[in-house]
Design a protein around this motif. Sequence first.
Motif, PDB file in Angstrom:
ATOM      1  N   GLY A 267       0.832  -1.190   0.000  1.00 25.72           N
ATOM      2  CA  GLY A 267       0.000   0.000   0.000  1.00 25.72           C
ATOM      3  C   GLY A 267       0.867   1.240   0.000  1.00 25.72           C
ATOM      4  O   GLY A 267       1.924   1.277   0.658  1.00 25.72           O
ATOM      5  N   PHE A 268       0.439   2.271  -0.745  1.00 26.48           N
ATOM      6  CA  PHE A 268       1.195   3.519  -0.842  1.00 26.48           C
ATOM      7  C   PHE A 268       0.247   4.700  -0.670  1.00 26.48           C
ATOM      8  O   PHE A 268      -0.878   4.684  -1.186  1.00 26.48           O
ATOM      9  CB  PHE A 268       1.888   3.631  -2.210  1.00 26.48           C
ATOM     10  N   ASP A 269       0.724   5.707   0.053  1.00 22.35           N
ATOM     11  CA  ASP A 269      -0.035   6.949   0.141  1.00 22.35           C
ATOM     12  C   ASP A 269      -0.100   7.595  -1.236  1.00 22.35           C
ATOM     13  O   ASP A 269       0.856   7.538  -2.014  1.00 22.35           O
ATOM     14  CB  ASP A 269       0.611   7.909   1.139  1.00 22.35           C
ATOM     15  N   TYR A 270      -1.251   8.211  -1.519  1.00 21.67           N
ATOM     16  CA  TYR A 270      -1.419   8.905  -2.802  1.00 21.67           C
ATOM     17  C   TYR A 270      -1.738  10.371  -2.523  1.00 21.67           C
ATOM     18  O   TYR A 270      -2.539  10.658  -1.629  1.00 21.67           O
ATOM     19  CB  TYR A 270      -2.550   8.254  -3.602  1.00 21.67           C
ATOM     20  N   PRO A 271      -1.080  11.304  -3.218  1.00 26.50           N
ATOM     21  CA  PRO A 271      -0.258  11.112  -4.415  1.00 26.50           C
ATOM     22  C   PRO A 271       1.247  11.011  -4.164  1.00 26.50           C
ATOM     23  O   PRO A 271       2.021  10.952  -5.109  1.00 26.50           O
ATOM     24  CB  PRO A 271      -0.562  12.386  -5.210  1.00 26.50           C
ATOM     25  N   SER A 272       1.686  11.008  -2.902  1.00 24.17           N
ATOM     26  CA  SER A 272       3.129  11.003  -2.618  1.00 24.17           C
ATOM     27  C   SER A 272       3.800   9.695  -3.026  1.00 24.17           C
ATOM     28  O   SER A 272       4.998   9.663  -3.294  1.00 24.17           O
ATOM     29  CB  SER A 272       3.371  11.262  -1.134  1.00 24.17           C
ATOM     30  N   LEU A 273       3.032   8.580  -3.043  1.00 21.96           N
ATOM     31  CA  LEU A 273       3.540   7.248  -3.371  1.00 21.96           C
ATOM     32  C   LEU A 273       4.615   6.787  -2.397  1.00 21.96           C
ATOM     33  O   LEU A 273       5.513   6.017  -2.752  1.00 21.96           O
ATOM     34  CB  LEU A 273       4.071   7.192  -4.810  1.00 21.96           C
ATOM     35  N   THR A 274       4.533   7.255  -1.160  1.00 23.56           N
ATOM     36  CA  THR A 274       5.432   6.812  -0.096  1.00 23.56           C
ATOM     37  C   THR A 274       4.727   5.760   0.754  1.00 23.56           C
ATOM     38  O   THR A 274       3.488   5.730   0.817  1.00 23.56           O
ATOM     39  CB  THR A 274       5.849   7.996   0.787  1.00 23.56           C
ATOM     40  N   PRO A 275       5.490   4.882   1.425  1.00 28.12           N
ATOM     41  CA  PRO A 275       4.845   3.910   2.320  1.00 28.12           C
ATOM     42  C   PRO A 275       4.060   4.619   3.412  1.00 28.12           C
ATOM     43  O   PRO A 275       4.487   5.664   3.921  1.00 28.12           O
ATOM     44  CB  PRO A 275       6.030   3.127   2.894  1.00 28.12           C
TER      45      PRO A 275
END
Length: 214
Positions: free
Chosen positions: A69-77
Amino acid sequence: MPIVVGCVLAASAVALVAYLLWPTWRATAFKGPERLPVSIGGTLFNVPSAAIRVKIQRHTGPQERVDLGFDYPSLTPPEAPHHVSADQIDQAPHPIDRIFVSISAHHDAMSPETRLKTIYPRYLNPAAVSVQDGLTMRGFRAGTPYDVEDLFVAEQPALVARCTRDAATPGMCLSERRVEGADLVFRFPRSWLSQWQDVTAAMDRLTAQMHAVK
């Protein structure tokens, strides 16, 4: 007086040595490497360890499947989940702000491209509806295996997403792509299709970050 002065000097020297030698580091828990090399379907992926959603999957080497799973829109864990008290359970849920990715070995199953060309057309309504900026939608007919879903397709940038319709719960979309011996399945809210180019770019970035093509 000389004895007093000597004692003061000796105490000062001991205090200075103790200050200089006193450790300044603090022990912290070892969180492991930031990224883990895993082999899925004979294909090498380099995945962020903090993004792995299932603890048993957090190891290197061959695996059948990995869920991330990734935070959006940062695409960080995402950050570690916060503890919720009993009086907070009934509060309104937060909107979904994550994009989920499942990587699994396909074992020569039908590819997403073949499914788009040979399976979906059997169940789709004939008319396509233009949504925005090159994105079109076709609904699946009632009584078919996908009768509560719609198919969204765009060519530039390329996107194929099968999405459930909004009901008691918000609609969700599935977008699949094949990378050598593995299939990547991305899941995200249907409402994000209002910025479908950004979502497509995010999926491309995640694929490139986890499987760099040399």
